[in-house]
Design a protein around this motif. Structure first.
Motif, PDB file in Angstrom:
ATOM      1  N   THR A 260       0.849  -1.185   0.000  1.00 60.48           N
ATOM      2  CA  THR A 260       0.000   0.000   0.000  1.00 60.48           C
ATOM      3  C   THR A 260       0.882   1.232   0.000  1.00 60.48           C
ATOM      4  N   THR A 261       0.838   2.026  -1.041  1.00 60.62           N
ATOM      5  CA  THR A 261       1.672   3.220  -1.115  1.00 60.62           C
ATOM      6  C   THR A 261       0.793   4.451  -1.287  1.00 60.62           C
ATOM      7  N   LEU A 262       1.379   5.615  -1.003  1.00 60.11           N
ATOM      8  CA  LEU A 262       0.712   6.894  -1.240  1.00 60.11           C
ATOM      9  C   LEU A 262       1.688   7.782  -1.998  1.00 60.11           C
ATOM     10  N   LEU A 263       1.164   8.534  -2.955  1.00 70.16           N
ATOM     11  CA  LEU A 263       2.020   9.378  -3.783  1.00 70.16           C
ATOM     12  C   LEU A 263       1.542  10.822  -3.778  1.00 70.16           C
ATOM     13  N   LEU A 264       2.519  11.730  -3.811  1.00 69.42           N
ATOM     14  CA  LEU A 264       2.256  13.155  -4.023  1.00 69.42           C
ATOM     15  C   LEU A 264       3.280  13.658  -5.029  1.00 69.42           C
ATOM     16  N   SER A 265       2.802  14.408  -6.030  1.00 68.66           N
ATOM     17  CA  SER A 265       3.715  15.090  -6.950  1.00 68.66           C
ATOM     18  C   SER A 265       3.061  16.399  -7.364  1.00 68.66           C
ATOM     19  N   VAL A 266       3.700  17.519  -6.961  1.00 67.12           N
ATOM     20  CA  VAL A 266       3.172  18.841  -7.296  1.00 67.12           C
ATOM     21  C   VAL A 266       4.309  19.667  -7.880  1.00 67.12           C
ATOM     22  N   THR A 301      -0.368  18.074   3.943  1.00 68.10           N
ATOM     23  CA  THR A 301      -0.730  17.477   5.223  1.00 68.10           C
ATOM     24  C   THR A 301      -0.524  15.966   5.133  1.00 68.10           C
ATOM     25  N   VAL A 302       0.386  15.445   5.939  1.00 65.60           N
ATOM     26  CA  VAL A 302       0.748  14.027   5.874  1.00 65.60           C
ATOM     27  C   VAL A 302      -0.435  13.177   6.343  1.00 65.60           C
ATOM     28  N   PRO A 303      -0.904  12.226   5.509  1.00 66.00           N
ATOM     29  CA  PRO A 303      -2.085  11.441   5.876  1.00 66.00           C
ATOM     30  C   PRO A 303      -1.764  10.191   6.689  1.00 66.00           C
ATOM     31  N   ARG A 304      -0.496   9.778   6.720  1.00 62.78           N
ATOM     32  CA  ARG A 304      -0.175   8.481   7.316  1.00 62.78           C
ATOM     33  C   ARG A 304       1.206   8.536   7.950  1.00 62.78           C
ATOM     34  N   GLY A 306       4.842   7.237   9.307  1.00 58.28           N
ATOM     35  CA  GLY A 306       5.819   6.279   8.810  1.00 58.28           C
ATOM     36  C   GLY A 306       6.968   6.963   8.110  1.00 58.28           C
ATOM     37  N   TRP A 307       7.740   6.152   7.387  1.00 60.46           N
ATOM     38  CA  TRP A 307       8.895   6.659   6.643  1.00 60.46           C
ATOM     39  C   TRP A 307       8.449   7.092   5.248  1.00 60.46           C
ATOM     40  N   TRP A 308       8.854   8.314   4.882  1.00 61.59           N
ATOM     41  CA  TRP A 308       8.511   8.899   3.587  1.00 61.59           C
ATOM     42  C   TRP A 308       9.796   9.244   2.825  1.00 61.59           C
ATOM     43  N   ARG A 309       9.762   9.032   1.520  1.00 61.74           N
ATOM     44  CA  ARG A 309      10.826   9.536   0.638  1.00 61.74           C
ATOM     45  C   ARG A 309      10.335  10.864   0.066  1.00 61.74           C
ATOM     46  N   VAL A 310      11.034  11.945   0.414  1.00 67.33           N
ATOM     47  CA  VAL A 310      10.627  13.292   0.009  1.00 67.33           C
ATOM     48  C   VAL A 310      11.712  13.891  -0.876  1.00 67.33           C
ATOM     49  N   ALA A 311      11.317  14.412  -2.017  1.00 67.72           N
ATOM     50  CA  ALA A 311      12.261  15.027  -2.946  1.00 67.72           C
ATOM     51  C   ALA A 311      11.759  16.416  -3.333  1.00 67.72           C
ATOM     52  N   GLY A 312      12.675  17.389  -3.351  1.00 67.97           N
ATOM     53  CA  GLY A 312      12.300  18.740  -3.740  1.00 67.97           C
ATOM     54  C   GLY A 312      13.372  19.379  -4.606  1.00 67.97           C
ATOM     55  N   ALA A 313      12.959  20.274  -5.493  1.00 69.17           N
ATOM     56  CA  ALA A 313      13.911  20.984  -6.354  1.00 69.17           C
ATOM     57  C   ALA A 313      13.333  22.344  -6.710  1.00 69.17           C
ATOM     58  N   VAL A 314      14.179  23.370  -6.648  1.00 68.06           N
ATOM     59  CA  VAL A 314      13.795  24.724  -7.032  1.00 68.06           C
ATOM     60  C   VAL A 314      14.680  25.158  -8.196  1.00 68.06           C
ATOM     61  N   THR A 315      14.048  25.678  -9.254  1.00 70.90           N
ATOM     62  CA  THR A 315      14.793  26.161 -10.424  1.00 70.90           C
ATOM     63  C   THR A 315      14.711  27.688 -10.468  1.00 70.90           C
ATOM     64  N   LEU A 390       7.852  19.272  -5.908  1.00 69.87           N
ATOM     65  CA  LEU A 390       7.937  18.543  -4.641  1.00 69.87           C
ATOM     66  C   LEU A 390       7.274  17.190  -4.835  1.00 69.87           C
ATOM     67  N   ASN A 391       7.957  16.121  -4.411  1.00 67.08           N
ATOM     68  CA  ASN A 391       7.408  14.766  -4.509  1.00 67.08           C
ATOM     69  C   ASN A 391       7.529  14.084  -3.153  1.00 67.08           C
ATOM     70  N   ALA A 392       6.539  13.236  -2.841  1.00 68.97           N
ATOM     71  CA  ALA A 392       6.579  12.483  -1.575  1.00 68.97           C
ATOM     72  C   ALA A 392       5.967  11.104  -1.817  1.00 68.97           C
ATOM     73  N   GLU A 393       6.593  10.079  -1.204  1.00 69.63           N
ATOM     74  CA  GLU A 393       6.115   8.707  -1.331  1.00 69.63           C
ATOM     75  C   GLU A 393       6.209   8.009   0.011  1.00 69.63           C
ATOM     76  N   TRP A 394       5.064   7.472   0.494  1.00 70.96           N
ATOM     77  CA  TRP A 394       5.078   6.689   1.734  1.00 70.96           C
ATOM     78  C   TRP A 394       5.699   5.329   1.465  1.00 70.96           C
ATOM     79  N   LEU A 395       6.641   4.902   2.344  1.00 68.28           N
ATOM     80  CA  LEU A 395       7.347   3.650   2.137  1.00 68.28           C
ATOM     81  C   LEU A 395       6.936   2.544   3.105  1.00 68.28           C
ATOM     82  N   ARG A 396       6.902   2.870   4.413  1.00 68.25           N
ATOM     83  CA  ARG A 396       6.582   1.866   5.412  1.00 68.25           C
ATOM     84  C   ARG A 396       6.284   2.526   6.752  1.00 68.25           C
TER      85      ARG A 396
END
Length: 397
Positions: A260-266, A301-304, A306-315, A390-396
């Protein structure tokens, strides 16, 4: 005698003996502790006593059915009752000023116990009292099983079009079944651990204190409605209210890892002005994916937990080649040191960012911030092949 039997003695068996012993075949009444040994759950045999109102009139019919009416006294027993032909009853005209509630009930009157000077079973319509806030009338006498409530509006009459039966009638009847049977109703306490009922299509078991939704089988996945509050064994699975798979670890439900994973990409498609020397929240106006609708302008707003992989970049645009350019992940309004990236400005568009593993709690606020130290206001790049994101993925858990 205090020890009674049915169909044992050659003479002397009473009607009370018969009712009291044979009612032991019915579901136990658990409304009060003193009821448990000798009182049964009264009610209708499922499917009977349907009410049909005659259109444009004050007359209605109660259909056939069978029921058990439990007597009020401990040793009275339950009365088996059968209505073998439809019964027709007529509601009296409404009051001139106020509404009222009438009660339709199945009644057993037994003069040995209730002093009614009658021995009979009947369907009865009890007229209520008109009021600004009408209530159901009390049962006049006998042992009664409620079937329906009928709201009689002020001024209602056969000459005035009768009752609107679809809205006037509220069912009050409830079912009973044999001992050990599954009662197809809710709204009552269990009498013994291991008793079963079905409520809203879900099987439930009484554990001695509460009703517990019961999985289809050992190893089966419990459905999300109603939500299984506690697991029965380590390794049991359920589906949560959002349709995500969870596993019982012995003390809590945790989301199934790898299943079960959750994804965010904005991202940002329009330029944003940023003052020099100040960490500034990035407004990300394009939502590529947001599984829980947790993103709002510049905060996730984090829904769950646990450990999240979060990536961000500003140009950054090329208004200046002086100073540094940076990006940073913020959690609950504070920058995360190990999720902070800075580089010197280049001759062209400059992108700065990275990835971090963060342990987050449900409800935490995550945001992407940018920093430039050119000494003048600059803009980020949006569109034209360059995005701040900004990207975020729930891992465990």
């Amino acid at each position: 005698m205090t020890v009674r039997a049915a169909w044992l003695t050659e003479t002397g068996q009473t009607r009370e003996d018969t009712r009291l012993t044979l009612s032991g075949l019915l579901t136990v009444n658990a409304n009060a502790a003193e009821n448990l040994p000798l009182k049964s759950r009264g009610g209708i045999v499922p499917g009977g006593f349907a009410l049909t109102g005659a259109t444009g009139s004050m007359t209605f019919t109660i259909g056939t059915g069978r029921a058990f009416v439990q007597g009020g006294r401990i040793n009275q027993g339950a009365y088996p009752v059968a209505v073998t032909e439809p019964e027709t009853l007529t509601v009296l005209d409404g009051d001139a000023q106020y509404d009222r509630l009438d009660l339709v009930e199945l009644v057993v009157r037994d003069s040995v116990y209730d002093g009614t000077a009658a021995t009979e079973a009947l369907l009865r319509l009890v007229k209520g009292t008109p009021s600004t806030s009408p209530t159901l009338p009390n049962t006049p006498d006998g042992s009664a099983l409620p079937l329906y409530q009928i709201r009689v509006p002020k001024g209602a009459s056969a000459g005035g079009g009768g009752l609107l039966w679809e809205s006037a009638v509220t069912p009050l009847r409830y079912p009973t079944v044999a001992l050990g049977g599954i009662v197809p109703a809710g709204g009552f306490s269990g009498a013994y651990p291991g008793q079963y009922r079905e409520e809203s299509g879900v099987l439930q078991r009484w554990d001695g204190t509460v009703w517990v939704p019961y999985p289809k089988s050992a190893g089966g996945i419990a459905p999300s409605t109603p939500l299984l509050v506690s697991g029965s064994y380590v390794g049991q699975y359920r589906e949560d209210a959002a349709g995500q798979l969870q596993r019982w670890n012995g003390s809590a439900w945790v989301y199934a890892e790898g299943r079960t994973t959750l994804l965010l990409s904005v991202s940002q498609s329009t330029a944003q002005s940023v003052s020099s020397g100040v960490w500034t929240a990035m407004n990300l106006n394009v939502t590529d994916v947001d599984d829980t609708a947790g993103w709002a302008t510049n905060v996730y707003t984090v829904p769950r937990a646990g450990w999240w992989r979060v990536a961000g970049a500003v140009t950054w645009f090329t208004e200046s080649t002086s100073g540094t350019r940076g990006s940073r992940i913020y959690v609950n309004g504070a920058g995360v040191p190990r999720a902070t990236w800075q580089i010197g400005a280049g001759p062209g568009a400059t992108t700065v960012g990275g990835t971090a593993l963060l342990k987050l709690a449900a409800g935490d606020k995550v945001a992407l911030y940018g920093l430039q130290s050119s000494g003048t206001t600059m803009t980020t790049l949006g569109g034209s092949g360059y995005y701040t994101s900004l990207n975020a993925e729930w891992l465990r858990s």
